[in-house]
Enzyme design. Sequence first.
Site, PDB file in Angstrom:
ATOM      1  N   ILE A 252     -59.338  21.938 -11.433  1.00 16.48           N
ATOM      2  CA  ILE A 252     -58.461  20.917 -12.031  1.00 16.48           C
ATOM      3  C   ILE A 252     -57.118  21.568 -12.384  1.00 16.48           C
ATOM      4  O   ILE A 252     -57.082  22.668 -12.948  1.00 16.48           O
ATOM      5  CB  ILE A 252     -59.099  20.323 -13.318  1.00 16.48           C
ATOM      6  CG1 ILE A 252     -60.550  19.862 -13.076  1.00 16.48           C
ATOM      7  CG2 ILE A 252     -58.242  19.181 -13.856  1.00 16.48           C
ATOM      8  CD1 ILE A 252     -60.742  18.733 -12.087  1.00 16.48           C
TER       9      ILE A 252
ATOM     10  N   ASN B 104     -60.406  25.647 -35.232  1.00  8.84           N
ATOM     11  CA  ASN B 104     -60.892  26.644 -34.278  1.00  8.84           C
ATOM     12  C   ASN B 104     -62.407  26.473 -34.208  1.00  8.84           C
ATOM     13  O   ASN B 104     -63.104  26.700 -35.205  1.00  8.84           O
ATOM     14  CB  ASN B 104     -60.525  28.049 -34.761  1.00  8.84           C
ATOM     15  CG  ASN B 104     -60.896  29.116 -33.745  1.00  8.84           C
ATOM     16  OD1 ASN B 104     -61.874  28.975 -33.013  1.00  8.84           O
ATOM     17  ND2 ASN B 104     -60.125  30.173 -33.697  1.00  8.84           N
TER      18      ASN B 104
ATOM     19  N   GLY C 156     -60.045  20.957 -28.433  1.00 11.77           N
ATOM     20  CA  GLY C 156     -59.108  21.538 -27.460  1.00 11.77           C
ATOM     21  C   GLY C 156     -58.247  20.475 -26.796  1.00 11.77           C
ATOM     22  O   GLY C 156     -57.914  20.576 -25.618  1.00 11.77           O
TER      23      GLY C 156
ATOM     24  N   SER D  40     -68.788  23.599 -16.200  1.00 12.87           N
ATOM     25  CA  SER D  40     -67.995  23.892 -14.997  1.00 12.87           C
ATOM     26  C   SER D  40     -68.957  24.029 -13.825  1.00 12.87           C
ATOM     27  O   SER D  40     -70.126  24.392 -14.015  1.00 12.87           O
ATOM     28  CB  SER D  40     -67.246  25.217 -15.186  1.00 12.87           C
ATOM     29  OG  SER D  40     -66.774  25.687 -13.941  1.00 12.87           O
TER      30      SER D  40
ATOM     31  N   ALA E 187     -71.861  32.312 -17.490  1.00 16.72           N
ATOM     32  CA  ALA E 187     -72.998  32.378 -18.429  1.00 16.72           C
ATOM     33  C   ALA E 187     -72.780  31.385 -19.569  1.00 16.72           C
ATOM     34  O   ALA E 187     -73.707  30.659 -19.966  1.00 16.72           O
ATOM     35  CB  ALA E 187     -73.155  33.792 -18.976  1.00 16.72           C
TER      36      ALA E 187
ATOM     37  N   TYR F 123     -67.825  33.654 -18.191  1.00 16.77           N
ATOM     38  CA  TYR F 123     -67.535  32.212 -18.166  1.00 16.77           C
ATOM     39  C   TYR F 123     -68.729  31.430 -17.604  1.00 16.77           C
ATOM     40  O   TYR F 123     -69.147  30.420 -18.177  1.00 16.77           O
ATOM     41  CB  TYR F 123     -66.290  31.990 -17.322  1.00 16.77           C
ATOM     42  CG  TYR F 123     -65.759  30.573 -17.288  1.00 16.77           C
ATOM     43  CD1 TYR F 123     -65.097  30.028 -18.374  1.00 16.77           C
ATOM     44  CD2 TYR F 123     -65.895  29.799 -16.139  1.00 16.77           C
ATOM     45  CE1 TYR F 123     -64.585  28.734 -18.332  1.00 16.77           C
ATOM     46  CE2 TYR F 123     -65.384  28.510 -16.083  1.00 16.77           C
ATOM     47  CZ  TYR F 123     -64.737  27.978 -17.177  1.00 16.77           C
ATOM     48  OH  TYR F 123     -64.231  26.706 -17.124  1.00 16.77           O
TER      49      TYR F 123
ATOM     50  N   ASN G 249     -64.626  20.051 -25.495  1.00 16.30           N
ATOM     51  CA  ASN G 249     -63.771  20.397 -24.355  1.00 16.30           C
ATOM     52  C   ASN G 249     -63.127  21.774 -24.494  1.00 16.30           C
ATOM     53  O   ASN G 249     -62.789  22.397 -23.484  1.00 16.30           O
ATOM     54  CB  ASN G 249     -62.703  19.303 -24.215  1.00 16.30           C
ATOM     55  CG  ASN G 249     -61.546  19.718 -23.332  1.00 16.30           C
ATOM     56  OD1 ASN G 249     -61.634  19.671 -22.107  1.00 16.30           O
ATOM     57  ND2 ASN G 249     -60.451  20.178 -23.945  1.00 16.30           N
TER      58      ASN G 249
ATOM     59  N   ARG H   6     -53.732  19.942 -25.200  1.00 14.26           N
ATOM     60  CA  ARG H   6     -53.145  19.966 -23.852  1.00 14.26           C
ATOM     61  C   ARG H   6     -54.254  19.810 -22.793  1.00 14.26           C
ATOM     62  O   ARG H   6     -55.435  19.679 -23.124  1.00 14.26           O
ATOM     63  CB  ARG H   6     -52.394  21.282 -23.632  1.00 14.26           C
ATOM     64  CG  ARG H   6     -53.328  22.472 -23.493  1.00 14.26           C
ATOM     65  CD  ARG H   6     -52.568  23.755 -23.224  1.00 14.26           C
ATOM     66  NE  ARG H   6     -53.462  24.779 -22.689  1.00 14.26           N
ATOM     67  CZ  ARG H   6     -53.162  26.061 -22.594  1.00 14.26           C
ATOM     68  NH1 ARG H   6     -51.993  26.487 -22.997  1.00 14.26           N
ATOM     69  NH2 ARG H   6     -54.028  26.916 -22.088  1.00 14.26           N
TER      70      ARG H   6
ATOM     71  N   LYS I 177     -71.009  28.647 -19.521  1.00 11.23           N
ATOM     72  CA  LYS I 177     -71.065  27.262 -19.042  1.00 11.23           C
ATOM     73  C   LYS I 177     -72.486  26.863 -18.621  1.00 11.23           C
ATOM     74  O   LYS I 177     -72.870  25.693 -18.752  1.00 11.23           O
ATOM     75  CB  LYS I 177     -70.078  27.066 -17.889  1.00 11.23           C
ATOM     76  CG  LYS I 177     -68.600  27.189 -18.314  1.00 11.23           C
ATOM     77  CD  LYS I 177     -68.228  26.169 -19.376  1.00 11.23           C
ATOM     78  CE  LYS I 177     -66.728  26.082 -19.618  1.00 11.23           C
ATOM     79  NZ  LYS I 177     -66.373  25.135 -20.685  1.00 11.23           N
TER      80      LYS I 177
HETATM   81  P1  NAI Z   1     -56.518  24.583 -21.145  1.00 15.26           P
HETATM   82  O1  NAI Z   1     -56.468  26.058 -21.347  1.00 15.26           O
HETATM   83  O2  NAI Z   1     -55.370  23.915 -20.485  1.00 15.26           O
HETATM   84  O3  NAI Z   1     -56.759  23.862 -22.564  1.00 15.26           O
HETATM   85  C1  NAI Z   1     -57.766  24.311 -23.427  1.00 15.26           C
HETATM   86  C2  NAI Z   1     -57.408  23.941 -24.853  1.00 15.26           C
HETATM   87  O4  NAI Z   1     -58.449  24.448 -25.697  1.00 15.26           O
HETATM   88  C3  NAI Z   1     -56.097  24.580 -25.335  1.00 15.26           C
HETATM   89  O5  NAI Z   1     -55.267  23.623 -25.954  1.00 15.26           O
HETATM   90  C4  NAI Z   1     -56.556  25.648 -26.329  1.00 15.26           C
HETATM   91  O6  NAI Z   1     -55.652  25.869 -27.410  1.00 15.26           O
HETATM   92  C5  NAI Z   1     -57.872  25.052 -26.831  1.00 15.26           C
HETATM   93  N1  NAI Z   1     -58.764  26.077 -27.370  1.00 15.26           N
HETATM   94  C6  NAI Z   1     -59.046  27.293 -26.862  1.00 15.26           C
HETATM   95  N2  NAI Z   1     -59.867  27.960 -27.687  1.00 15.26           N
HETATM   96  C7  NAI Z   1     -60.099  27.144 -28.746  1.00 15.26           C
HETATM   97  C8  NAI Z   1     -60.850  27.279 -29.933  1.00 15.26           C
HETATM   98  N3  NAI Z   1     -61.513  28.407 -30.233  1.00 15.26           N
HETATM   99  N4  NAI Z   1     -60.896  26.232 -30.807  1.00 15.26           N
HETATM  100  C9  NAI Z   1     -60.201  25.103 -30.551  1.00 15.26           C
HETATM  101  N5  NAI Z   1     -59.438  24.933 -29.445  1.00 15.26           N
HETATM  102  C10 NAI Z   1     -59.396  25.949 -28.558  1.00 15.26           C
HETATM  103  O7  NAI Z   1     -57.890  24.311 -20.375  1.00 15.26           O
HETATM  104  P2  NAI Z   1     -58.352  23.051 -19.482  1.00 15.26           P
HETATM  105  O8  NAI Z   1     -58.147  23.414 -18.069  1.00 15.26           O
HETATM  106  O9  NAI Z   1     -57.780  21.807 -20.028  1.00 15.26           O
HETATM  107  O10 NAI Z   1     -59.930  23.100 -19.738  1.00 15.26           O
HETATM  108  C11 NAI Z   1     -60.613  22.242 -20.623  1.00 15.26           C
HETATM  109  C12 NAI Z   1     -62.114  22.459 -20.467  1.00 15.26           C
HETATM  110  O11 NAI Z   1     -62.505  22.195 -19.118  1.00 15.26           O
HETATM  111  C13 NAI Z   1     -62.574  23.898 -20.766  1.00 15.26           C
HETATM  112  O12 NAI Z   1     -63.815  23.874 -21.419  1.00 15.26           O
HETATM  113  C14 NAI Z   1     -62.713  24.496 -19.383  1.00 15.26           C
HETATM  114  O13 NAI Z   1     -63.615  25.574 -19.361  1.00 15.26           O
HETATM  115  C15 NAI Z   1     -63.213  23.310 -18.595  1.00 15.26           C
HETATM  116  N6  NAI Z   1     -62.987  23.421 -17.163  1.00 15.26           N
HETATM  117  C16 NAI Z   1     -61.719  23.468 -16.640  1.00 15.26           C
HETATM  118  C17 NAI Z   1     -61.529  23.595 -15.279  1.00 15.26           C
HETATM  119  C18 NAI Z   1     -60.180  23.631 -14.657  1.00 15.26           C
HETATM  120  O14 NAI Z   1     -60.114  23.793 -13.413  1.00 15.26           O
HETATM  121  N7  NAI Z   1     -59.089  23.484 -15.372  1.00 15.26           N
HETATM  122  C19 NAI Z   1     -62.681  23.689 -14.361  1.00 15.26           C
HETATM  123  C20 NAI Z   1     -63.953  23.634 -15.016  1.00 15.26           C
HETATM  124  C21 NAI Z   1     -64.086  23.497 -16.365  1.00 15.26           C
END
Ligand code: NAI
Length: 252
Positions: A188, A63, A13, A142, A157, A155, A90, A16, A159
């Site tokens: 974040i 994926n 992931g 998280s 569950a 979510y 991630n 971005r 995490k």
């Molecule tokens: P985001 O939505 O900006 O980026 C997530 C990336 O994962 C995207 O590029 C998306 O295309 C990719 N993705 C989604 N499903 C996928 C799959 N099946 N296979 C491969 N790639 C996939 O999210 P963000 O904020 O960067 O989050 C990253 C991690 O941090 C996640 O696991 C999220 O749950 C965790 N997190 C984020 C928080 C926040 O406040 N932003 C807080 C706590 C945890």
Amino acid sequence: MIDFKNKSVIITGSARGIGKAIAMKFAELGGKIVITDMNEEATKATAEELKSKGFTAIAVPCNVTNDEQALALIETTQKEFGSVDVLINNAGITKDGLLMRMKKEQWDAVINVNLNGVFNTTQAAIKYMMKQKSGSIINLTSIVGIYGNAGQTNYSASKAGVIGFTKSCAMEFASRGIRVNAIAPGFIETDMTAAIPENIKEGMTKAIYLGRTGQPSDIANAAAFLASDAASYITGITLEVSGGGFKTGGGH
Ligand code: NAI
């Protein structure tokens, strides 16, 4: 001094958000970076961005819910870079809603990406790490996986599952020199949290003890520490990176 010279670093992931920030940080620290995301175009664009800065990076669209793609991701890393050293799980999604109204698809989708995806990539990578007798895995959980959050049963569950998975993996692989840790971010600023209405965001920010929202770089710094030799005596932990958490409890 932390460095990842000659180390391959896979970040799922990473097209971005937090994943991309982690990729950039590890690249700056000398790592050979595998940009991987289900968004194929963005995967390639992010890898190109790193290369244009003079870093070593390849793009492997994947994926994580697809076990064959997960296996291919790890095999490609081994082939291109000669080892599988750091895996950062991630990739994650949210599909929020109160349990009373939650559709089965919302539940399944979140568990599938956030939990089953971690299983797929970890199982594929661990084989190589066991042979090398070294490796570091970091799973993005998280603070919601620790404290819960209304509207995020799926979510939280998923995490919480990641935290259990992390602890058990740490125990299974410690004797092989493989460390497995988790990072639990608070709020974040990324595309994921951009969807939260401004007034709610304001209230949440005020409730954070350190008085600000987190940036992807805050998580990247924690990941670099945990994956490095500076953390060589640390395994099985969940590191909260949340500005002290919310005065109101819960989180995102
Ligand atoms: P985001 O939505 O900006 O980026 C997530 C990336 O994962 C995207 O590029 C998306 O295309 C990719 N993705 C989604 N499903 C996928 C799959 N099946 N296979 C491969 N790639 C996939 O999210 P963000 O904020 O960067 O989050 C990253 C991690 O941090 C996640 O696991 C999220 O749950 C965790 N997190 C984020 C928080 C926040 O406040 N932003 C807080 C706590 C945890």
